[in-house]
Design an enzyme around this catalytic site. Structure first.
Site, PDB file in Angstrom:
ATOM      1  N   CYS A 162     -29.561  65.869   9.444  1.00 24.53           N
ATOM      2  CA  CYS A 162     -28.136  65.893   9.752  1.00 24.53           C
ATOM      3  C   CYS A 162     -27.787  66.719  10.980  1.00 24.53           C
ATOM      4  CB  CYS A 162     -27.359  66.410   8.541  1.00 24.53           C
ATOM      5  SG  CYS A 162     -27.647  65.418   7.065  1.00 24.53           S
ATOM      6  N   HIS A 302     -20.250  72.657  10.062  1.00 22.89           N
ATOM      7  CA  HIS A 302     -20.964  71.535   9.442  1.00 22.89           C
ATOM      8  C   HIS A 302     -20.192  71.111   8.199  1.00 22.89           C
ATOM      9  CE1 HIS A 302     -24.315  68.914   8.787  1.00 22.89           C
ATOM     10  NE2 HIS A 302     -24.650  69.472   7.636  1.00 22.89           N
ATOM     11  N   GLU A 313     -22.881  78.562   4.951  1.00 21.80           N
ATOM     12  CA  GLU A 313     -22.295  78.516   6.291  1.00 21.80           C
ATOM     13  C   GLU A 313     -21.157  79.520   6.439  1.00 21.80           C
ATOM     14  OE1 GLU A 313     -20.796  75.297   9.627  1.00 21.80           O
ATOM     15  OE2 GLU A 313     -20.837  74.674   7.509  1.00 21.80           O
ATOM     16  N   LYS A 331     -15.092  66.694   8.249  1.00 19.57           N
ATOM     17  CA  LYS A 331     -15.682  65.801   7.268  1.00 19.57           C
ATOM     18  C   LYS A 331     -14.727  65.453   6.130  1.00 19.57           C
ATOM     19  CE  LYS A 331     -20.610  66.725   8.056  1.00 19.57           C
ATOM     20  NZ  LYS A 331     -20.627  67.741   9.115  1.00 19.57           N
ATOM     21  N   HIS A 336     -19.504  62.357   5.914  1.00 18.29           N
ATOM     22  CA  HIS A 336     -20.703  62.926   6.539  1.00 18.29           C
ATOM     23  C   HIS A 336     -21.553  61.796   7.118  1.00 18.29           C
ATOM     24  CE1 HIS A 336     -23.971  65.315   7.599  1.00 18.29           C
ATOM     25  NE2 HIS A 336     -24.360  65.810   6.421  1.00 18.29           N
ATOM     26  N   PHE A 395     -31.244  68.615   6.281  1.00 15.21           N
ATOM     27  CA  PHE A 395     -32.364  68.690   5.347  1.00 15.21           C
ATOM     28  C   PHE A 395     -33.627  69.103   6.111  1.00 15.21           C
ATOM     29  CE2 PHE A 395     -30.847  65.315   2.023  1.00 15.21           C
ATOM     30  CZ  PHE A 395     -29.873  66.202   1.610  1.00 15.21           C
TER      31      PHE A 395
END
Length: 407
Positions: A162, A302, A313, A331, A336, A395
């Site tokens: 991502c 993110h 985060e 998002k 996403h 990931f």
């Protein structure tokens, strides 16, 4: 080491909020979530996602070209075309040997995998397309962009889950700074809202399960968050040395001041629980850009809407940027888009710098009290900032932070 300033001279986007940059920006500013039930996911544990509005791809690319490409590559070509127009560049007049391409990708091509495998099982091998291999190859998007615009310099695919779109932009900076290229077409693309991927992510426990209310499902940093929403998108940026852009009389949208990239080296899926990699990526981005924490006025996070990612985060941002810059996640509107997310959010961060507007985080109705951050909620924040960060995490523990400043 002294480096040239890197200019972002053009951007192009296709997202669930719109099929070009202008309509995407308007949709994100309006704050209306795009998640909706998807008929092709009926009967699955999670039956909703964020999909693009209708776009006539054969009309945009030509029927023959569109037919031989997977959807993610189609979107990448369309975004690149818009970005080049925005940059005022004509590929028929440039020296293609000095033009590079870096496109981020992760799960793209799964639409072809699934349909062609079913075709082979049900109708036999003779019915499988002879184009199936080039259609699913990870290198396809970068290669097709290079072909379309005669970019004969380095052509690369960035695959950091991502964070792929952000990694592509970082690599583009290095190609320009090293002198290998004069122009780089960089970004990310993803289109994997397929039954297999939806099921796999649901089995993994990463998706929101709000099938009864998809529009409220993506809730970055909210107490009631329960997972992310799948999306498709593509975003492409045109990067040049600022001196080259100035020489041709083109004012950049923003400057890519620097980036930070780290790896958690912790877990195949989960981020480090203390956010060490994310925090170090933030610090590295500031150092690379020659900035202090107090120079940063905005962070586009993110912000996936998962329990662990948002917590980690938020902790990293608070540790590195204690002065309370404006914080948002787009998002909540867009979902996403995985490999495309970092590139989409880089473009939106640039637009925030340009317009002096930070869009609100959709569905952030009740911020988690554990997060002491200056979230933009309910309505956009109209505030001029000179420097902003865009965070991307993936990931495998991939962490990338891009630093942008106004030109």
């Amino acid at each position: 080491m002294s480096r040239p300033d890197i200019a972002v001279t053009g951007i192009g986007m296709l997202t669930p909020a719109g099929t070009d940059t202008e309509t995407t920006w308007k949709g994100v500013r309006a704050g209306k979530p795009t998640a909706a039930t998807a008929p092709h996911l009926t009967g699955l544990p999670v039956d909703f996602c964020c999909s693009l509005p209708f776009v006539d791809i054969p009309a945009a690319l030509g029927r023959r070209t569109a037919h031989r490409l997977n959807r993610a590559t189609q979107l990448a070509l369309m975004a690149a075309k818009e970005a080049l127009q925005d940059a005022g560049l004509d590929h028929t007049t440039w020296d293609g040997t000095r033009v590079g391409v870096v496109i981020g990708g992760a799960l793209s091509g799964t639409d072809i995998w699934e349909t062609q495998y079913l075709l082979m099982r049900e109708a036999g091998p003779r019915h499988v397309s002879p184009l199936v291999i080039p259609m699913i190859a990870p290198s396809t998007a970068a290669g097709e962009v290079a072909i379309a615009f005669q970019a004969q310099g380095p052509s690369l695919v960035a695959a950091t889950a991502c964070a792929s779109g952000a990694t592509a932009i970082a690599l583009a900076r290095d190609l320009l700074a090293s002198g290998q290229c004069d122009i780089v077409i960089a970004g990310g693309t993803e289109s994997c809202n397929t039954p297999l991927i939806a099921t796999g992510l649901a089995q993994l426990g990463t998706l929101s399960k709000r099938c009864d209310d998809p529009a409220a499902a993506s809730r970055p940093f909210d107490q009631a968050r329960d997972g992310f929403v799948m999306a498709e998108a593509a975003a492409v940026l045109i990067l040049e040395r600022a001196t080259d852009a100035a020489a041709r009389g083109h004012r950049p949208r923003a400057l890519l001041a620097g980036f930070g990239s780290t790896t958690d080296a912790h877990h195949p899926i989960a981020c480090h629980p203390e956010g060490r990699g994310a925090e170090q990526a933030l610090r590295n981005a500031l150092a690379d850009a020659g900035l202090t924490p107090y120079d940063v006025g905005h962070v586009n996070t993110h912000g996936t809407s998962t329990l662990l990612n948002d917590a980690v985060e938020a902790r990293a941002i608070r540790a590195v940027l204690p002065h309370g810059p404006l914080v948002n996640s787009t998002k909540g509107v867009l979902g996403h888009a995985m490999a495309a997310a970092g590139a989409v959010e880089a473009c939106l961060t640039i637009l925030s710098l340009q317009h002096g507007v930070v869009p609100a985080t959709a569905n952030l109705d009740d911020p988690d009290p554990a997060f002491d951050l200056n979230f933009v909620t309910k309505t956009p924040a109209h505030q001029r900032v000179s420097t902003a960060l865009s965070n991307s995490f993936g990931f495998g523990g991939h962490n990338v932070v891009l630093a942008f400043r106004a030109p």
